[in-house]
Structures are given as structure tokens and as C-alpha cells.
Design a protein around this motif. Sequence first.
Motif, PDB file in Angstrom:
ATOM      1  N   VAL A 155      -7.330  -5.136 -18.991  1.00  0.00           N
ATOM      2  CA  VAL A 155      -8.615  -4.850 -18.374  1.00  0.00           C
ATOM      3  C   VAL A 155      -8.870  -3.338 -18.364  1.00  0.00           C
ATOM      4  CG1 VAL A 155      -9.863  -4.978 -16.199  1.00  0.00           C
ATOM      5  CG2 VAL A 155      -8.555  -6.937 -16.984  1.00  0.00           C
ATOM      6  N   LEU A 187     -10.236  -1.253 -21.726  1.00  0.00           N
ATOM      7  CA  LEU A 187     -11.673  -1.336 -22.017  1.00  0.00           C
ATOM      8  C   LEU A 187     -12.419  -0.305 -21.179  1.00  0.00           C
ATOM      9  CD1 LEU A 187     -11.939  -5.219 -21.948  1.00  0.00           C
ATOM     10  CD2 LEU A 187     -12.323  -3.794 -23.946  1.00  0.00           C
ATOM     11  N   ALA A 188     -12.083  -0.253 -19.887  1.00  0.00           N
ATOM     12  CA  ALA A 188     -12.745   0.700 -19.000  1.00  0.00           C
ATOM     13  C   ALA A 188     -12.388   2.129 -19.392  1.00  0.00           C
ATOM     14  CB  ALA A 188     -12.341   0.426 -17.562  1.00  0.00           C
ATOM     15  N   GLY A 217     -15.058   6.879  -7.890  1.00  0.00           N
ATOM     16  CA  GLY A 217     -14.557   5.676  -7.224  1.00  0.00           C
ATOM     17  C   GLY A 217     -13.130   5.364  -7.652  1.00  0.00           C
ATOM     18  N   VAL A 218     -12.882   5.416  -8.963  1.00  0.00           N
ATOM     19  CA  VAL A 218     -11.538   5.127  -9.482  1.00  0.00           C
ATOM     20  C   VAL A 218     -10.543   6.174  -8.981  1.00  0.00           C
ATOM     21  CG1 VAL A 218     -10.143   4.978 -11.572  1.00  0.00           C
ATOM     22  CG2 VAL A 218     -12.389   3.915 -11.511  1.00  0.00           C
ATOM     23  N   VAL A 269      -9.490   5.773  -5.303  1.00  0.00           N
ATOM     24  CA  VAL A 269      -8.493   4.730  -5.082  1.00  0.00           C
ATOM     25  C   VAL A 269      -7.121   5.195  -5.559  1.00  0.00           C
ATOM     26  CG1 VAL A 269      -7.876   2.358  -5.575  1.00  0.00           C
ATOM     27  CG2 VAL A 269     -10.264   2.983  -5.361  1.00  0.00           C
ATOM     28  N   MET A 284      -5.887   8.021  -5.409  1.00  0.00           N
ATOM     29  CA  MET A 284      -5.310   8.940  -4.437  1.00  0.00           C
ATOM     30  C   MET A 284      -4.605   8.182  -3.301  1.00  0.00           C
ATOM     31  SD  MET A 284      -7.874  11.334  -2.343  1.00  0.00           S
ATOM     32  CE  MET A 284      -8.334  10.098  -1.164  1.00  0.00           C
ATOM     33  N   LEU A 285      -5.074   6.957  -3.039  1.00  0.00           N
ATOM     34  CA  LEU A 285      -4.532   6.209  -1.906  1.00  0.00           C
ATOM     35  C   LEU A 285      -3.167   5.617  -2.227  1.00  0.00           C
ATOM     36  CD1 LEU A 285      -7.660   4.202  -0.751  1.00  0.00           C
ATOM     37  CD2 LEU A 285      -6.529   6.034   0.483  1.00  0.00           C
ATOM     38  N   PRO A 286      -2.255   5.616  -1.255  1.00  0.00           N
ATOM     39  CA  PRO A 286      -0.992   4.923  -1.484  1.00  0.00           C
ATOM     40  C   PRO A 286      -1.220   3.413  -1.456  1.00  0.00           C
ATOM     41  CG  PRO A 286      -1.097   5.711   0.763  1.00  0.00           C
ATOM     42  CD  PRO A 286      -2.330   6.221   0.075  1.00  0.00           C
ATOM     43  N   LEU A 291      -1.616  -9.892  -7.539  1.00  0.00           N
ATOM     44  CA  LEU A 291      -2.989  -9.424  -7.343  1.00  0.00           C
ATOM     45  C   LEU A 291      -2.997  -8.149  -6.509  1.00  0.00           C
ATOM     46  CD1 LEU A 291      -5.258 -12.499  -6.493  1.00  0.00           C
ATOM     47  CD2 LEU A 291      -5.352 -11.008  -8.484  1.00  0.00           C
ATOM     48  N   THR A 303      -1.744  -5.207  -8.486  1.00  0.00           N
ATOM     49  CA  THR A 303      -2.712  -4.840  -9.518  1.00  0.00           C
ATOM     50  C   THR A 303      -3.846  -4.010  -8.920  1.00  0.00           C
ATOM     51  OG1 THR A 303      -2.204  -6.914 -10.627  1.00  0.00           O
ATOM     52  CG2 THR A 303      -4.144  -5.739 -11.385  1.00  0.00           C
ATOM     53  N   SER A 304      -4.202  -4.326  -7.681  1.00  0.00           N
ATOM     54  CA  SER A 304      -5.248  -3.581  -6.987  1.00  0.00           C
ATOM     55  C   SER A 304      -5.001  -2.073  -7.025  1.00  0.00           C
ATOM     56  CB  SER A 304      -5.326  -4.080  -5.541  1.00  0.00           C
ATOM     57  OG  SER A 304      -5.798  -3.085  -4.679  1.00  0.00           O
ATOM     58  N   LEU A 313      -4.304  -0.874 -11.316  1.00  0.00           N
ATOM     59  CA  LEU A 313      -5.387  -0.806 -12.286  1.00  0.00           C
ATOM     60  C   LEU A 313      -6.049   0.583 -12.355  1.00  0.00           C
ATOM     61  CD1 LEU A 313      -7.108  -2.238 -14.393  1.00  0.00           C
ATOM     62  CD2 LEU A 313      -8.517  -3.156 -12.559  1.00  0.00           C
ATOM     63  N   PRO A 314      -6.407   1.194 -11.222  1.00  0.00           N
ATOM     64  CA  PRO A 314      -7.003   2.540 -11.308  1.00  0.00           C
ATOM     65  C   PRO A 314      -6.081   3.535 -12.005  1.00  0.00           C
ATOM     66  CG  PRO A 314      -7.238   1.667  -9.098  1.00  0.00           C
ATOM     67  CD  PRO A 314      -6.365   0.712  -9.838  1.00  0.00           C
ATOM     68  N   ILE A 367      -6.224   2.825 -15.756  1.00  0.00           N
ATOM     69  CA  ILE A 367      -7.474   3.325 -16.350  1.00  0.00           C
ATOM     70  C   ILE A 367      -7.379   4.834 -16.558  1.00  0.00           C
ATOM     71  CG2 ILE A 367      -9.934   3.695 -15.941  1.00  0.00           C
ATOM     72  CD1 ILE A 367     -10.005   1.046 -14.451  1.00  0.00           C
ATOM     73  N   PHE A 419     -18.063  -2.960 -21.483  1.00  0.00           N
ATOM     74  CA  PHE A 419     -16.645  -2.586 -21.522  1.00  0.00           C
ATOM     75  C   PHE A 419     -16.068  -2.473 -20.119  1.00  0.00           C
ATOM     76  CE2 PHE A 419     -17.497  -1.475 -25.903  1.00  0.00           C
ATOM     77  CZ  PHE A 419     -16.289  -1.701 -26.526  1.00  0.00           C
ATOM     78  N   LEU A 420     -16.906  -2.010 -19.194  1.00  0.00           N
ATOM     79  CA  LEU A 420     -16.412  -1.781 -17.838  1.00  0.00           C
ATOM     80  C   LEU A 420     -16.351  -3.056 -16.999  1.00  0.00           C
ATOM     81  CD1 LEU A 420     -18.326   1.497 -16.992  1.00  0.00           C
ATOM     82  CD2 LEU A 420     -15.855   1.242 -17.075  1.00  0.00           C
ATOM     83  N   ILE A 462     -10.498  -7.012  -5.641  1.00  0.00           N
ATOM     84  CA  ILE A 462      -9.195  -6.756  -5.025  1.00  0.00           C
ATOM     85  C   ILE A 462      -8.980  -5.302  -4.628  1.00  0.00           C
ATOM     86  CG2 ILE A 462      -8.033  -8.722  -6.095  1.00  0.00           C
ATOM     87  CD1 ILE A 462      -6.796  -6.795  -8.083  1.00  0.00           C
ATOM     88  N   THR A 463      -9.932  -4.416  -4.896  1.00  0.00           N
ATOM     89  CA  THR A 463      -9.744  -3.032  -4.458  1.00  0.00           C
ATOM     90  C   THR A 463     -10.859  -2.568  -3.526  1.00  0.00           C
ATOM     91  OG1 THR A 463      -8.740  -2.607  -6.604  1.00  0.00           O
ATOM     92  CG2 THR A 463      -9.199  -0.711  -5.236  1.00  0.00           C
TER      93      THR A 463
END
Lengths: 311, 335
Positions: free
Chosen positions: A116, A119-120, A138-139, A142, A144-146, A177, A180-181, A184-185, A188, B28-29, B39-40
Motif C-alpha cells: 500500500v 503507491l502512495a 498528516g503522514v 503520525v 512522529m508519534l510513538p 492491524l 500497521t497503523s 505504514l507512515p 511511505i 495511487f494514494l 486505523i490511524t
Amino acid sequence: MTAQVGAVPQAITKPVAVATTQRQRRLPLRRQFILQLVCLFIALTVLFPIMWIVSMAIDPRNISRPDGLTLIPPGASFAAFAQVIQQPTQNPVSFVQLAANSLFIAVIISTASVGVGVLAAYAFSRMAFRGRETLMIGVLAVLMLPAVATLAPLYVMLSKVQIGTFNLRDSLFGVALAVTSGQLPFAIWNMKGYIDTIPRDLEEAAAVDGAGKLQTFWHVILPLSTPVLAVTAFFGFIAGWTEFYFSWQFLDQPQSFTLAMALNGMVGQYGTTPWSQFAAFSILVALPVSVVYMFLQRYIVGGLAIGGVKG
Amino acid sequence: MSVLASAATTPRRSWWRRSRNTRTAYLFLLPALLVMAVITFYPLVFQVWMSFTDYGLKNLNARAPAPPYVGFNNYLRILQNNIVIPNFDFMRVLVFNLWWALSNVVIHVVLGVLIAIILNTPGLWLKRFYRAIYIVPVVIPPIIVATVWRNMFDPTNGAVNFLIDIIFRLPPGGFNLDWLNQPNPIIAAGPFVLPLAYFALLAANVWLGWPLNSVVATGALQSIPNELYEAAEMDGAGAWAKFRAVTLPFLRPAMLPYAIYGFVITFNLFYLSYFMSGGGPFGQTELLVTTAYRLVNEQQLYGVAAAFAVFQFFILLAITLVTNRLAKATAQFDA
């Protein structure tokens, strides 16, 4: 050949590009000796905990704790490994079951964050679009957060997902899940940083040939990004393989426990596990990822260097 | 893939056509945004709502009633140190957490650079051998590092005390200092409290942290053209002058972003505090992250934990803003 090695020792250890510009220097023997001592001392401090854990793991006496520093204890054996593979903790779960659970989480996190995320990452790296800045912030916010910062809401939210007897929170999938939260950031951002460094010429050539964005992505960007895909997937894998806080908080049933949870059970204040078994277990958990890390090291370090230069 | 296929068949409106780039970008996004929204971002927003309620164990069940609204009560409880966790002191935890990150990063960077310079000495034997060994702490999962170091600092059976026995020729078991549980702090000045356990944690984290700094520094060192050193030598520069005039300007742009990254990582480093000292003695080595974890895991105060996470967010935001300014202020050295 062997006769000449002594004459050109520097050319062997140094990257070619540097070796051509650098004139040959000889280190005075005295300084060489002192620096060797310093380096050796550092190597010993680095290896000390490793030697300690290995010597504990092969201690045959099955005593609860070691009674001195011995590199290779007399009668060394792999009995502790056999024991922890069979049943590492009081819970009736084998190492294989624990490893399978951790592997399940690791694979989901790894594939989800890379599949995922790439692509982003491509969109953020190569496209100009409305809302780009906002989404990137936004990414980053997130990032930055533990991971612990989303523990309470995810615990509460996933607990509410109850289908029959299946509770999403009390499942390995729920843990995956949750991890992954946070992963994922990072994925990316990591992959965007790498794609940023890929020259645009190839894409422009592809565009001239009439390739769309998706084709360019698939045939140009993806093949060139293989190192960062591997590294990002690997980081996702480690995050899952050694995951502790979500699984410790979420999972109730021993058959879905993970490696890190078992490890925690072995060292906690109530731990009655012989240290030889703890040591053997640690080695079994660390070895697979450590070996892969060693192999991927130059790509990981390369990524760091890029980050450093860009900053 | 199916998302892309279905999007291609949707009827095109003029706005669609005009913002073609934006549309492609969002295709794409889309997967990432969907996943992160669920989930975030939603959990983070939900958390803000939670922080104004008395969310507890009783509200967990799928059919449980909504928790009562309590306004800023949870925030006040944290600031007033009224959150059940024994010995909790918000100010002390925050000060310790900042000092923990700062002291670690400074030591990591200085050691990392020094060792990189030593290993970069022309003509040094066995460089590859040393580099291969020095990378070992990096590749071991932090949870393993933390649990192993906990055992190493054990008072009666730990490797550290055994080693001290050997060095000072004491009988085995002669030295049995309880590193992680000394009740009297070494330094105590208002909210700034450093127990002996801090130094044990520091030792473990220095072991863990310097090698990667050394790797980054090595990369920067090897990018320095040798001509610069030769030119400096011709100008009669000594070792120190060469370091200041040539090495440092190349190291700074590589090390600074990495040091900032290391600061945030160390600030949020859960494993060492949680597994080695357990936050002890008297919560003096507790960090914000471990406190947040205990609020959920041990106290089951989900509402308070949510408020605590909001505090964490603003603290980290402040750190990010400050470090960004720092990075920008020194960016001039890039050229």
C-alpha cells in the motif's frame, strides 16, 4: 599474487574511487599498535554481551542462573535450545507455535506497509496534486508519534468488533492491524525518500514512448526501487517479529501468544526460567532477523546516507 | 488494481478532466489513505474524544454504555500527578525523558564520530574486520538487547558484577551492586533526578546507539575529497586544524539530521526503560512512553491514557519544531 599482498594492502581495503586519488600512506608502527589496541578494546565491549548470552545458552548445568564468567562452560550442549523449542514458558505453547504467530503478524505488516505504501510514496514523490502538502504533513505527524500513542483508542475500538466468538482485538490479525497503523507512515516516508533520488530521465523517456503513470510506475519505478522495497519490507517484518506492546495488551489466549510475549514472561520479576533457556530463546528470536539485517546492511546504510545528504 | 479499473470507467466530467493529475495521484494514494483513515487517523481523532471521558474497563464491551463526559478532568489529573501510578510526577518524567534523549544522543554522536575517524585512518589494519564487528549491536532486535542487559546488571548473577570481580580480583560474587534498584539517586535537583539505574540504562543504550552513528559518520568521512586535506597540509595545518576546517564541515550536514532522528527515537525508546529497570527505582527512570503504556496496560484508565497521549503529541510537536529550526539554522553549512 600472494607475494605482492604486503606491498599494496591499502588498495584492497579501500573503495576503488578513493584509492586512485589517495596517495599511499604508511601508518607508523607505534600508532598502528595503539590504534589496534583501541579498536580491539571497542570490539570487546561490543562482543561482551553477545559472548555472555551465547555462553549462557550452551551452559549444560540447567542452573537457574550463571555463577561466573566462562566463555565456553564445561560440557557445553544445546540442551537449552531443545528445551525452549519444545516449550519455552509455562504455557503449553511450543516455540514453533509462537514463531508461527509472530511470523503471521510480521508478514501482514510487511506486505501491507510496502504494497500500500509504495503507491502512495510514488504519488508523493512524483506528482503535483491538490492537498499534497496537507497529506504529507498528516503522514509526518503520525510518523512522529510513538506506537504507544494509539494503544488506547485501538484497544477500545478493536474490542468493539465482535463477530460471534471472534473478537478482532483478541486476534493476531487485530495486532497486525494495530502495528500497521504506525508502520505504514514510516514505510511511505522511507520509500518516498528513495524514489526522490531516482533520476527522472527514464520516466520522461517512458512518457515520450506513451507510457501512462501506472505503466511508468510498474516498469520503471518499481524495478529501480527494489532495494528500498526490500529494506522497508524487512523493517516491517522486524516490527512484527519482535512486536511486544500491542500483543501483550491485546492477546488473551496462550495459543495466539507471540515470541516477544514469551520473552517477557521469561525475564519478568516472576520469571523462574533458567537463564540458559532465556539465552537460548533470545538467540532463536534474534538470529533470523540479525542474519538478514547483516545481508541488507549496505542498502539500509545507503538509505541513511541519502537521508543525511538530503537533510 | 480493481480500484484503478473501475475508476477508468466512471463518466468524465469537466472538473475530472481539468484536474487529471490530481485524480491520478489520488488513485495511487487511495489504498494508503483508506487504510490510514481507518486505523490511524480515526483512532487519533477518537482518542481526543476519549480524553474528555471517563473511559474505563466497564465501557469496553461491544454493547457497553458510552462513558460519561468529564471535561478536562483527565488532563488535570495528569498535571496534578493524580493517576494511581505510584510515584508518578509528570514534571519529573518529562525532565528525565528530555535529559535521557539529549544525553544519549550527544554520547552516541561523539563516540560514533570518534570511532569512525579512528577506523578511517589510512593504513589501519583489519578495518573490515572491525567494521563487521561494530555493526553487531545494530542488527539485534532492541527487545532482546533490553532483556539481555537486564540480566547483565543483575546484582548476584549479572555479567557486569562478575566482570568487576575479575578486574579487581575479588572472589566470585564479591561485588554485588544492585545497579537497577539503588534507592538513593546520584543526582536529585528538583524535578531533575538521576538514579544509578539511569547510568545502567545509559550504558546499554550507548552500546546500542553509537554504531549506527559511526556508520553515518563513515559515509560522510569517505565523501571528503582527499585534495582538501592535502591543501590544508600545504597551508601548514595540524591535525586539529584539519579536523575543524575540513572534516567538521562535511560531518555536520550528515550528522545533524541523523542526530535529530536519534533524539526522537531515543525520546520514545520503550524497551530499555520497560524491560531493564521497569521504570524504577520509584518511577525515576520512567519515560512518557512507558507511563502511557502502564496507564492502558496496568491501570486500564483509557480516558486518562488518551489525555496523556494528547500531551505526548504536543510535546513531540514542540520537539519537532525546535529541532527543525535547529536544522534550518545550521543549513548554511550545507554548501
